[in-house]
Design a protein around this motif. Structure first.
Motif, PDB file in Angstrom:
ATOM      1  N   ALA A 217       1.227  -1.171   0.292  1.00  0.00           N
ATOM      2  CA  ALA A 217       0.069  -0.104   0.006  1.00  0.00           C
ATOM      3  C   ALA A 217       0.830   1.227   0.178  1.00  0.00           C
ATOM      4  N   THR A 218       1.619   1.227   0.695  1.00  0.00           N
ATOM      5  CA  THR A 218       2.725   2.386   0.890  1.00  0.00           C
ATOM      6  C   THR A 218       3.487   2.934  -0.538  1.00  0.00           C
ATOM      7  N   TYR A 219       4.009   1.374  -1.039  1.00  0.00           N
ATOM      8  CA  TYR A 219       4.523   2.025  -2.395  1.00  0.00           C
ATOM      9  C   TYR A 219       3.455   2.748  -3.465  1.00  0.00           C
ATOM     10  N   THR A 220       2.170   1.835  -3.398  1.00  0.00           N
ATOM     11  CA  THR A 220       1.201   2.223  -4.056  1.00  0.00           C
ATOM     12  C   THR A 220       1.328   3.527  -4.256  1.00  0.00           C
ATOM     13  N   GLU A 221       1.221   4.289  -2.854  1.00  0.00           N
ATOM     14  CA  GLU A 221       0.949   5.750  -2.533  1.00  0.00           C
ATOM     15  C   GLU A 221       2.212   6.303  -2.926  1.00  0.00           C
ATOM     16  N   LEU A 222       2.886   6.093  -3.248  1.00  0.00           N
ATOM     17  CA  LEU A 222       4.072   6.481  -3.598  1.00  0.00           C
ATOM     18  C   LEU A 222       4.068   6.999  -4.497  1.00  0.00           C
ATOM     19  N   PHE A 223       3.602   6.235  -5.592  1.00  0.00           N
ATOM     20  CA  PHE A 223       3.815   5.716  -6.977  1.00  0.00           C
ATOM     21  C   PHE A 223       3.117   6.864  -7.843  1.00  0.00           C
ATOM     22  N   ASP A 224       1.824   6.946  -6.739  1.00  0.00           N
ATOM     23  CA  ASP A 224       1.037   7.805  -7.055  1.00  0.00           C
ATOM     24  C   ASP A 224       1.544   9.067  -6.666  1.00  0.00           C
ATOM     25  N   ILE A 225       1.950   8.963  -5.835  1.00  0.00           N
ATOM     26  CA  ILE A 225       2.820  10.726  -5.304  1.00  0.00           C
ATOM     27  C   ILE A 225       3.767  11.270  -6.214  1.00  0.00           C
ATOM     28  N   TYR A 226       5.029  10.640  -6.582  1.00  0.00           N
ATOM     29  CA  TYR A 226       5.884  10.682  -7.740  1.00  0.00           C
ATOM     30  C   TYR A 226       5.793  10.553  -9.792  1.00  0.00           C
ATOM     31  N   SER A 227       4.398   9.425  -9.582  1.00  0.00           N
ATOM     32  CA  SER A 227       4.344   9.409 -11.241  1.00  0.00           C
ATOM     33  C   SER A 227       4.345  10.499 -11.842  1.00  0.00           C
ATOM     34  N   PRO A 228       4.775  11.133 -13.184  1.00  0.00           N
ATOM     35  CA  PRO A 228       4.409  12.659 -13.569  1.00  0.00           C
ATOM     36  C   PRO A 228       2.963  11.900 -14.541  1.00  0.00           C
ATOM     37  N   LEU A 229       3.138  13.656 -13.630  1.00  0.00           N
ATOM     38  CA  LEU A 229       1.001  13.314 -14.618  1.00  0.00           C
ATOM     39  C   LEU A 229       0.923  14.060 -15.970  1.00  0.00           C
ATOM     40  N   ASP A 230       1.914  14.008 -16.656  1.00  0.00           N
ATOM     41  CA  ASP A 230       1.658  14.003 -18.154  1.00  0.00           C
ATOM     42  C   ASP A 230       3.051  14.718 -18.720  1.00  0.00           C
ATOM     43  N   ASP A 231       3.449  15.072 -19.566  1.00  0.00           N
ATOM     44  CA  ASP A 231       4.267  14.880 -20.441  1.00  0.00           C
ATOM     45  C   ASP A 231       5.726  16.074 -20.539  1.00  0.00           C
ATOM     46  N   GLU A 232       4.975  16.519 -19.700  1.00  0.00           N
ATOM     47  CA  GLU A 232       5.825  17.799 -19.507  1.00  0.00           C
ATOM     48  C   GLU A 232       6.530  17.989 -18.375  1.00  0.00           C
ATOM     49  N   ALA A 233       7.843  19.024 -18.286  1.00  0.00           N
ATOM     50  CA  ALA A 233       8.388  18.334 -16.901  1.00  0.00           C
ATOM     51  C   ALA A 233       7.832  18.057 -15.336  1.00  0.00           C
ATOM     52  N   ASP A 234       7.839  17.840 -14.831  1.00  0.00           N
ATOM     53  CA  ASP A 234       7.559  17.606 -13.027  1.00  0.00           C
ATOM     54  C   ASP A 234       7.414  19.062 -12.031  1.00  0.00           C
TER      55      ASP A 234
END
Length: 504
Positions: A217-234
């Motif tokens: 569950a923690t890794y799932t949360e972290l991927f939500d936090i850090y996954s790029p949301l689009d093709d633009e630079a974060d």
């Protein structure tokens, strides 16, 4: 920028405005050895010399939970010179009369969304969590503090929706404005779900199973936090001048209890959380840094990095982190009593009126309006009926009554006790919550009654809906503290004879 960690969510923030003197804000001062709501202990315990920590220019209270707003700590802080200003979220405006009554020396400055204030040259503000899903911490206001070259945001218990592009962009805009050299994003990570699972686990085998689920569950949360949301630079996580600082996990089983209990409480500790965050952030090429806030240490940040940790004057740490390292091999079996928090006999006639009114006029409107799930689906899944059972009396001598919700009558009507209930409670516990003597967290030292859900209990823990109960609870403990009665004298009797504790 300097941050002195006082454990859990408490810290002293120091920033220096351009051409000015250091400004110091004490945040969420829960400095007692016990917690009012949970009746749990504090880890680590600290010994503070308040004279060495002065000056404190302001005290920020993020929300109404008593690990953030503790009457016993606030009354002790009256000895500070000069007297600080209380920074109070507008969501807690209903508590202003209570605070003025018991802390007349303190000026109260209300934090309002969108309004910036000047605190001795430091620009401060606050905003509500943009997360739209309801939580029991919706009254939190996130603290902001800025100088020309530094920005601080203290998320507290808000847990902002970093999976949301608008929320992430709003933070990025604050942290990356022109002139900012160091940005700090301080977050509280108590790993609440993991911890609560461990509290309810019966034995070592169940804890091992839950540990795997918690890590996933923690890794799932972290991927939500850090996954790029689009093709633009974060722009948020691509900021090399941003330091994400993680604190929390200051609640433990009381030290008088069998010490092995604290070796099963936090399966994912702060150092684990930091390691996991760094791992996921690296996968996505993030450029910010991630650090653990260490209780009792002074953290100095400059040029976008944590530069040093040091021992401050006036703070002595009484417990060591290794004393509660998680032990997955522990054979400790949870052995808590099944019964109400207080075993006294009460007038059941009065209790029935009180609880009936609560169910009908507080819980039912929330149950219908919250739609989590929609009431029609809730009833359909339960063959058209939803049953709440209440035990009146003590663990040795009780009678049961059911309150039935159905399509035939959308009203929680008293009914004969039969079948298996969807929820079960002790009348004394509900009575105590409604009187301000307990809250949604107070059952950590008892085994719950059988039931598939605890919707009523969750309802009674929500802010806004229950502001009257919050005010009652805080008033009770301000009055106790004013009489020099300790929080230990309140909490310890609930643990007498539990898990190897000595009788008090």
């Amino acid at each position: 920028m300097k941050i002195l960690s006082l454990g859990h969510s408490s810290y002293i923030l120091e920033m220096i405005p351009e051409g000015g003197e250091p400004v110091r804000i004490l945040a969420d001062p829960w400095l007692s050895d016990y917690l009012i709501g949970d009746l749990m202990g504090r880890f680590p315990r600290l010994e503070l010399d308040l004279s060495a920590l002065q000056p404190i220019h302001a005290i920020y209270l993020s929300h109404s939970h008593t690990d953030h707003l503790d009457p016993y700590s606030l009354l002790k802080l009256r000895q500070l010179e000069p007297t600080p200003t209380i920074l109070l979220p507008q969501s807690l405006q209903y508590l202003e009369p209570l605070l003025k009554e018991h802390l007349p020396e303190f000026e109260i400055t209300r934090l309002c969304q969108g309004l910036e204030l000047d605190l001795h040259g430091l620009k401060i503000g606050a905003f509500f969590n943009p997360e739209l899903r309801a939580t029991n911490e919706d009254d939190v206001m996130v603290l902001t503090a800025e100088t020309e070259s530094e920005v601080f945001i203290g998320e507290g218990d808000a847990l902002m929706p970093l999976y949301d592009p608008a929320a992430r962009q709003a933070l990025a805009d604050r942290f990356s404005r022109d002139g900012v050299q160091t940005a700090c994003f301080l977050t509280v990570k108590n790993e609440g779900d993991s911890t609560m699972n461990m509290l309810s686990a019966k034995d070592g085998e169940q804890r091992k199973e839950l540990l795997g689920q918690s890590i996933e569950a923690t890794y799932t949360e972290l991927f939500d936090i850090y996954s790029p949301l689009d093709d633009e630079a974060d722009l948020l996580w691509g900021n090399p001048g941003l330091v994400r600082v993680i604190t929390g996990q200051g609640i433990c089983y009381p030290q008088a209890l069998n010490p092995d209990y604290n070796r099963i409480l936090f399966p994912i500790r702060l150092e684990d959380r930091v390691r996991m965050e760094r791992e996921v952030a690296e996968q996505f090429g993030c450029e910010h840094s991630i650090e653990e806030m260490v209780p009792g240490q002074l953290h100095e940040l400059s040029d976008g990095k944590l530069r040093s940790l040091s021992d401050p004057e006036g703070v002595t740490v009484l417990d060591k982190e290794e004393e509660r390292h998680f032990d997955p091999e522990s054979k400790l079996a949870r052995d808590f009593p099944t019964g109400p928090l207080l075993e006294d006999r009460r007038d059941t006639g009065d209790q029935r009126k009180l609880i009936g009114d609560c169910l009908q006029n507080r819980f039912l409107p929330w149950l219908i309006g919250s739609r989590t799930p929609p009431v029609e689906h809730l009833l359909a899944a339960a063959d058209g009926e939803y049953r709440i059972r209440v035990r009146y009396g003590t663990s040795e001598d009780f009678e049961e009554a059911d309150y039935l919700l159905s399509f035939a009558r959308l009203s929680l009507e008293a009914a004969e006790s039969s079948g298996e209930p969807d929820e079960s409670y002790w009348a004394n516990d509900l009575d105590d919550v409604l009187a301000g003597r307990a809250d949604e967290f107070s059952l950590c030292c008892r085994e719950p009654l059988r039931g598939e859900a605890q919707r009523l209990w969750r309802c009674l823990g929500l802010p806004y809906l229950n502001n009257d109960l919050i005010e009652k609870k805080l008033r009770l403990h301000f009055e106790r503290a004013a009489r020099d009665e300790s929080i230990a004298a309140w909490a310890e009797p609930y643990w007498a004879g539990v898990g190897g504790t000595a009788e008090q």
